[in-house]
Design an enzyme around this catalytic site. Structure first.
Site, PDB file in Angstrom:
ATOM      1  N   LEU A 578       0.816  -1.208   0.000  1.00 27.88           N
ATOM      2  CA  LEU A 578       0.000   0.000   0.000  1.00 27.88           C
ATOM      3  C   LEU A 578       0.855   1.266   0.000  1.00 27.88           C
ATOM      4  O   LEU A 578       0.593   2.227  -0.714  1.00 27.88           O
ATOM      5  CB  LEU A 578      -0.929  -0.011   1.222  1.00 27.88           C
ATOM      6  CG  LEU A 578      -1.995   1.088   1.224  1.00 27.88           C
ATOM      7  CD1 LEU A 578      -2.956   0.922   0.062  1.00 27.88           C
ATOM      8  CD2 LEU A 578      -2.761   1.063   2.541  1.00 27.88           C
ATOM      9  N   GLN A 581       2.074   1.917  -3.365  1.00 32.24           N
ATOM     10  CA  GLN A 581       1.058   2.278  -4.357  1.00 32.24           C
ATOM     11  C   GLN A 581       0.630   3.729  -4.231  1.00 32.24           C
ATOM     12  O   GLN A 581       0.442   4.427  -5.201  1.00 32.24           O
ATOM     13  CB  GLN A 581      -0.185   1.403  -4.182  1.00 32.24           C
ATOM     14  CG  GLN A 581      -0.045   0.062  -4.844  1.00 32.24           C
ATOM     15  CD  GLN A 581      -1.284  -0.775  -4.625  1.00 32.24           C
ATOM     16  OE1 GLN A 581      -2.385  -0.262  -4.640  1.00 32.24           O
ATOM     17  NE2 GLN A 581      -1.101  -2.060  -4.408  1.00 32.24           N
ATOM     18  N   CYS A 582       0.405   4.118  -2.980  1.00 30.89           N
ATOM     19  CA  CYS A 582      -0.027   5.493  -2.784  1.00 30.89           C
ATOM     20  C   CYS A 582       1.171   6.401  -2.922  1.00 30.89           C
ATOM     21  O   CYS A 582       2.303   5.979  -2.724  1.00 30.89           O
ATOM     22  CB  CYS A 582      -0.622   5.680  -1.402  1.00 30.89           C
ATOM     23  SG  CYS A 582      -2.137   4.766  -1.211  1.00 30.89           S
ATOM     24  N   THR A 583       0.898   7.589  -3.247  1.00 28.99           N
ATOM     25  CA  THR A 583       1.978   8.548  -3.304  1.00 28.99           C
ATOM     26  C   THR A 583       2.313   8.928  -1.880  1.00 28.99           C
ATOM     27  O   THR A 583       1.555   9.632  -1.227  1.00 28.99           O
ATOM     28  CB  THR A 583       1.533   9.793  -4.066  1.00 28.99           C
ATOM     29  OG1 THR A 583       0.573   9.404  -5.026  1.00 28.99           O
ATOM     30  CG2 THR A 583       2.702  10.447  -4.720  1.00 28.99           C
ATOM     31  N   VAL A 584       3.408   8.390  -1.413  1.00 29.15           N
ATOM     32  CA  VAL A 584       3.786   8.713  -0.050  1.00 29.15           C
ATOM     33  C   VAL A 584       4.888   9.752  -0.116  1.00 29.15           C
ATOM     34  O   VAL A 584       6.036   9.442  -0.369  1.00 29.15           O
ATOM     35  CB  VAL A 584       4.253   7.464   0.708  1.00 29.15           C
ATOM     36  CG1 VAL A 584       4.626   7.836   2.123  1.00 29.15           C
ATOM     37  CG2 VAL A 584       3.158   6.424   0.700  1.00 29.15           C
TER      38      VAL A 584
END
Ligand SMILES: [Zn+2]
Lengths: 737, 308
Positions: A578, A581-584
């Protein structure tokens, strides 16, 4: 005497309407009146003439509507008195359409006003309230879409059978009789004018010819019973003309004629006195036109008119004629137009303010600033996330009016805190489509913007397309192409690497300026892509085919986002956790990178003469910038244009890539040439993309299998050739660039 | 003043003003600024000496608590302005003010966007003033290019003229004192504008601030950008902004007070003399200074004898 007398001519009023009046009219129309055309009672203000140059107009401002509670009315009256102004009661008829305005029965409006004048005079109301003798009518139509106001004022005056005549006129100071007491009179008039705003004695009063004393007109009896030769009628005269009194005197003389005639007629009927002159015989009256200079009643500016009263009959009063429609700028009776679009319509006001602020920058700091060119740049924002929001807001700051978002997502609960165009409400009910929600927000922030949202997923390599969906996906590729055609600058602000491929390729094929921004956890990249390969080829006749040792691909063209990569973009989301996948990213990055992206576009717009390809400018690196500053002109990576100037624009340098981070707070400039086997901008892929009959097949295969691109460009072959592991040092894992 | 700075600064100023306490100690001699109380004292004196000026309370909603409710700002109305400052300067041979391409809004305004071909270009009977042409084109440019103004009928074409009234007692408008066209020595036709001037107290700069609302020769409200034509070139490019009037909200040209204090300090110092000038005279000095900014707007600021 009367034989020598000329007709007394009154200078008509001039209306002077403050923009605040129209704003208030618009507000009332919208808030209260709706479609009602019922007349409104309003109040205008005037002063005695203040100087010899201009007559005082009939002024209307936002307070003309006179509404408010008692304290507001008292405050208004206080201001009126403090500024020595007098009130004129008016009737405003605001009609709903331009046609109504054109066709309005003005004749009836005027004859009603004339009838009312007669009533006010005969009933004695005007004895106590002299303002009734200076009425006005305003016929208006408010076009609130354009903030245009059509208006036509009338200052109704009774037209009597025999008009008033003038025998002589001259300054008070030089008057044969009053001149001796001129200073006394001026002081008295000054004091009278300072009375309370509602005191009717401020409009006209009696001056004793001998003593020069001013007496308030305590009743009509004052003038009825006294010999006309012993007193002077003083009135507040807005007119500055030497030879003429203002319109305000006209009805006052009619009033005097009618009221004293009635006295005499009544007297005759009662058999008391039969005036020697007879009821309809001309009677002389002396009039003092009270005018100011340097703020005080002035015996030189004030004028004495020896007049003969107008004469009227009962018939004239039964069916009175009114005159007094204002002339317009052409000098003929006609309506006027106040176009406040640019000054009062809040939307236009905002637009104007935005532009003016930018222009001020040009006027005062940077004459070379191409404000209009920047503002007219049509911007396509691919991605309406953190970067999209940041870029859009900064574009607004530069006055950009055309902004289109492309995004396939919906606003989620995590978005509003980072993505400055969204609010909690946008997340409800599953979330609004991001592109449209962002466009809506822009319009809320600045109504002058032309913002659109297009809901669309950008087709990506490594995301195989099922046959059933192929037509739709291919359709999307064409929609994207159309959108890119319809804009001048494309911002690539998506959050995956593979979603950048098709826009990069399309822009390369079209030679469109593309600004790319990408975020890592604590680092960012902002870069512009090189111009299209084919465009470069078209130019190569003059440009020469400068090939360098790295494979002949450079040719003055700057690289794209993919040029440094030796791996074609693939699915970067499926196999990731996760957090991958997310723009962290650190939340501060997007505003920084977004702002840099916009500033880069703006600088680019200043980097070359119009018509030239902005992407052809030298790209600065730290080294090249330093060397160009010191005068030695070896611009590494600065392309084939190094022999021109160093590419520094009015706004500073225009780098190819800006890489920075908030870990070490660094920011570095890089320039890299295009790579001849690039999967997104090299000749082979561009040619395949542009081939009308092969395009769809090429795209489908690219979406299905990234390796296809590596083969198509020769990248795969090259990878095999090269055993140096360093080539593979950089792949797409980790940061998104 | 730089534009973004102005924008940011206006916002900042608003916040700062709400937090600032008002000045209470007199510093007009040292710094050229005044307290609200001193502003009122000077205003009272101005109104007394020059009664063309008067105090106004204005709308209670816009009232500033640090000023008396009936003395919020000063106003003088219907002040004649016979010719444009721009024109005057040009004919006085001061073109160099306007020609430098590197600075100045006049010069920068003519970068190919319109110019004399504009609809807004002055009639031939107007002063053939290059700077005015540019001002016009600039004002035009301020509106959207694809402006929909085009379909608003020009009132001259508007087929709604009334019949001339048969009225021997009305003075024809061509003979009205305000619209009589006169020519100056050089034969240029003068169009007399009028201005309503107001002076507010600027809490942030602690100085007065002047606002201009103009009317053309037919008493039609002037677009505030047109007021720039009546401001000397030297100041128009530096210190004039268009902002909503603090008491009427009408967009008005305003001489920005950012440089007022140092200028006032200098002027007060230059008056020198035996006795230090009293704060009562502050607005006279101020209006004298403003007269250099708007040289053709003939408002009254006749200084009393005691000032000299
Ligand atoms: Zn590339």
């Amino acid at each position: 005497m009367a034989a020598d007398a000329d007709t007394l001519r009154f200078e008509p009023w001039q209306s002077a309407v403050d923009p605040g009046f129209w704003a208030e009219l618009a507000r009332r129309k919208l808030d209260n009146a709706g479609l009602s055309e019922d007349p409104w009672l309003i109040t205008a203000l005037y002063t005695p003439a203040q100087n010899a140059v201009v007559s005082s107009p009939c002024q209307l401002d936002a307070r003309a509507f006179g509404a408010g509670d008692e304290s507001e009315l008292a405050a208004r009256a206080r201001d009126v008195a403090a500024s020595g102004r007098l009130e004129m009661p008016g009737t405003l008829v605001n009609v709903n359409t331009l046609e109504r305005f054109r066709a309005f029965d003005r004749g009836t409006l005027m004859s009603n006003a004339a009838k009312k004048l007669v009533e006010d005079i005969r009933s004695g109301r005007a004895d106590d309230d002299a303002a009734l003798l200076t009425p006005f009518i305003a016929l208006t139509y408010a076009d609130l879409k354009k903030w245009s106001f059509y208006y036509w004022f009338a200052f109704p005056a009774l037209k009597l059978d025999v008009p008033a005549k003038v025998i002589s006129c001259g300054p008070l100071a030089e008057h044969v009789e009053l001149g001796a007491v001129a200073d006394e009179i001026s002081r008295g008039c000054e004091a009278t004018l300072r009375r309370d705003a509602n005191d009717p004695a401020r409009t006209w009063w009696i001056v004793d010819n001998v003593s020069g004393e001013c007496e308030p007109p305590s009743s009509i009896a004052t003038v009825r019973t006294r010999d006309f030769s012993t007193w002077t009628l003083a009135f507040v005269d807005p007119c500055a003309s030497e030879a003429h009194p203002g319109w305000a005197l006209r009805n006052l003389l009619s009033w005097l004629a009618v009221r004293t005639r009635e006295t005499e007629t009544a007297g005759e009927a009662a058999g008391e006195t039969a005036g020697a002159a007879g009821a309809d015989a001309p009677r002389r009256v002396r009039v003092l036109a009270v005018r100011k200079s340097a703020g005080r009643v002035c015996p030189r500016a004030s004028r004495v008119f020896e007049c003969v009263l107008p004469v009227t009959t009962d018939g004239n009063l039964e069916n009175p004629t009114g005159v007094g429609w204002e002339v317009n700028a052409s000098g003929r009776p006609g309506p006027r137009l106040a176009n406040l679009g640019s000054s009062m319509d809040p939307t236009r006001l905002a637009s104007q303010a935005v532009d003016l602020n930018l222009k001020l920058m040009r006027w005062r700091l940077l004459p070379q600033l191409r404000v209009a060119q920047v503002a007219s740049t049509r911007c396509l924002l691919l991605g309406a996330g953190t970067l999209g929001c940041a870029v859009a807001r900064c574009l607004l700051g530069w006055g950009v009016r055309k902004i289109t978002f492309v995004d396939g997502g919906d606003v989620s609960f995590s978005n509003p805190v980072r993505q400055s165009l969204f609010e909690f409400g946008d997340c409800l009910g599953g979330g609004k489509p991001k592109a449209e929600a962002a466009a809506e927000a822009l319009r809320r922030i600045f109504p002058g913007v032309d913002a659109q949202g297009v809901r669309m997923m950008i087709p990506m390599p490594g995301h195989p397309v099922p046959d059933a969906e192929l037509p739709r996906v291919l359709d999307d590729t064409r929609r994207l192409e159309d959108l890119i055609d319809a804009h001048d600058c494309v911002y690539l602000l998506t959050d995956t690497r593979e979603s950048r491929w098709l826009p990069t390729l399309t822009c390369a094929a079209k030679g469109k300026l593309l600004i790319n921004a990408a975020l890592g956890f604590d680092s960012y990249l902002v870069m512009r892509h090189g111009g299209g390969l084919l465009r470069a080829d078209e130019r190569s006749g003059t440009d020469g085919t400068t090939t360098d040792e790295r494979g002949g691909a450079f040719a003055g063209r700057l690289g794209c986002y993919f040029c440094n990569d030796v791996v074609a973009p693939g699915d970067s989301t499926t196999d990731r956790t996760l957090d991958q996948q997310c723009t962290v990213t650190r939340p501060g990055l997007a505003p920084i990178a977004g702002a840099l992206a916009v500033e880069m576009m703006v600088s680019t717009a200043h980097g070359c003469v119009e018509g030239d390809d902005p992407t052809r400018m030298p790209a600065h690196t730290h080294e090249s910038f330093a060397s160009s500053r010191s005068g030695s002109g070896s611009g590494s990576g600065s392309g084939s244009t190094g022999d021109r100037d160093d590419g520094t624009t009015a706004l500073g340098i225009v780098p190819h890539q800006i890489r920075g981070g908030v870990f070490d707070l660094s920011q570095r400039l890089f320039a890299a040439p295009a790579f001849d086997r690039c999967v997104a901008c090299s000749e082979k892929v561009v040619a395949a993309f542009l081939k009308p009959d092969g395009r769809d097949e090429f795209l489908r295969r690219a979406f299905d299998d990234p390796a296809y691109l590596e083969n198509a460009t020769g990248l795969a072959a090259m990878k095999e050739e090269v055993d140096d592991a360093a080539w593979l040092g950089e792949d797409s894992d980790g940061d998104d660039f | 003043m730089d534009a973004l700075k102005h924008k940011v600064h206006t916002a900042y100023k608003g916040v700062a003003e709400s937090l600032m306490t008002t000045r209470t100690t007199s510093a007009f001699l040292e710094k050229g600024v005044v307290t609200p109380e001193e502003f009122v004292v000077a205003g009272d004196y101005l109104v007394e000496q020059c009664p063309t000026w008067s105090w106004q309370g204005g709308d209670a909603k816009s009232a500033k608590s640090y000023l008396p409710e009936d003395k919020q700002f000063l106003v003088t109305r219907n002040v004649p302005c016979l010719k444009r400052a721009r024109a005057m300067e040009e004919y006085a041979g001061k073109e160099e003010h306007l020609s430098g391409e590197d600075e100045g809004w006049v010069a920068a305004g003519g970068d190919g966007n319109g110019g004399s071909k504009d609809d807004d270009a002055p009639d031939m009977d107007e002063i053939p003033d290059i700077s005015a042409l540019r001002v016009d084109s600039r004002a035009k440019e301020d509106q959207n290019d694809d402006d929909d103004d085009a379909d608003i009928p020009d009132m001259d074409d508007f087929d709604m003229c009334g019949d001339e009234e048969d009225d021997a007692s009305a003075l024809p408008s061509s003979r009205a004192v305000t619209t009589v066209t006169t020519a100056d020595d050089a034969g240029h036709i003068l169009k007399t504008r009028t201005y309503d001037l107001s002076i507010t107290y600027d809490k942030y700069y602690q100085t007065p601030r002047v606002w201009l609302n103009g009317y053309d020769e037919r008493r039609r409200a002037l677009d505030p950008t047109k007021a720039l034509e009546d401001i000397s070139a030297e100041h128009a490019k530096k210190t004039v902004t268009i902002d909503p009037h603090p008491h009427t909200s009408v967009p008005s040209a305003s001489i920005h007070p950012c440089k007022h204090a140092p200028v006032m300090k200098k002027l007060i110092e230059s008056m020198g003399g035996d006795a230090a000038p009293s704060v009562e005279h502050y607005l006279f000095v101020f209006l004298k200074f403003i007269a250099s900014v708007v040289p053709t707007i003939e408002y009254d600021y006749t200084a009393s004898a005691s000032l000299r």
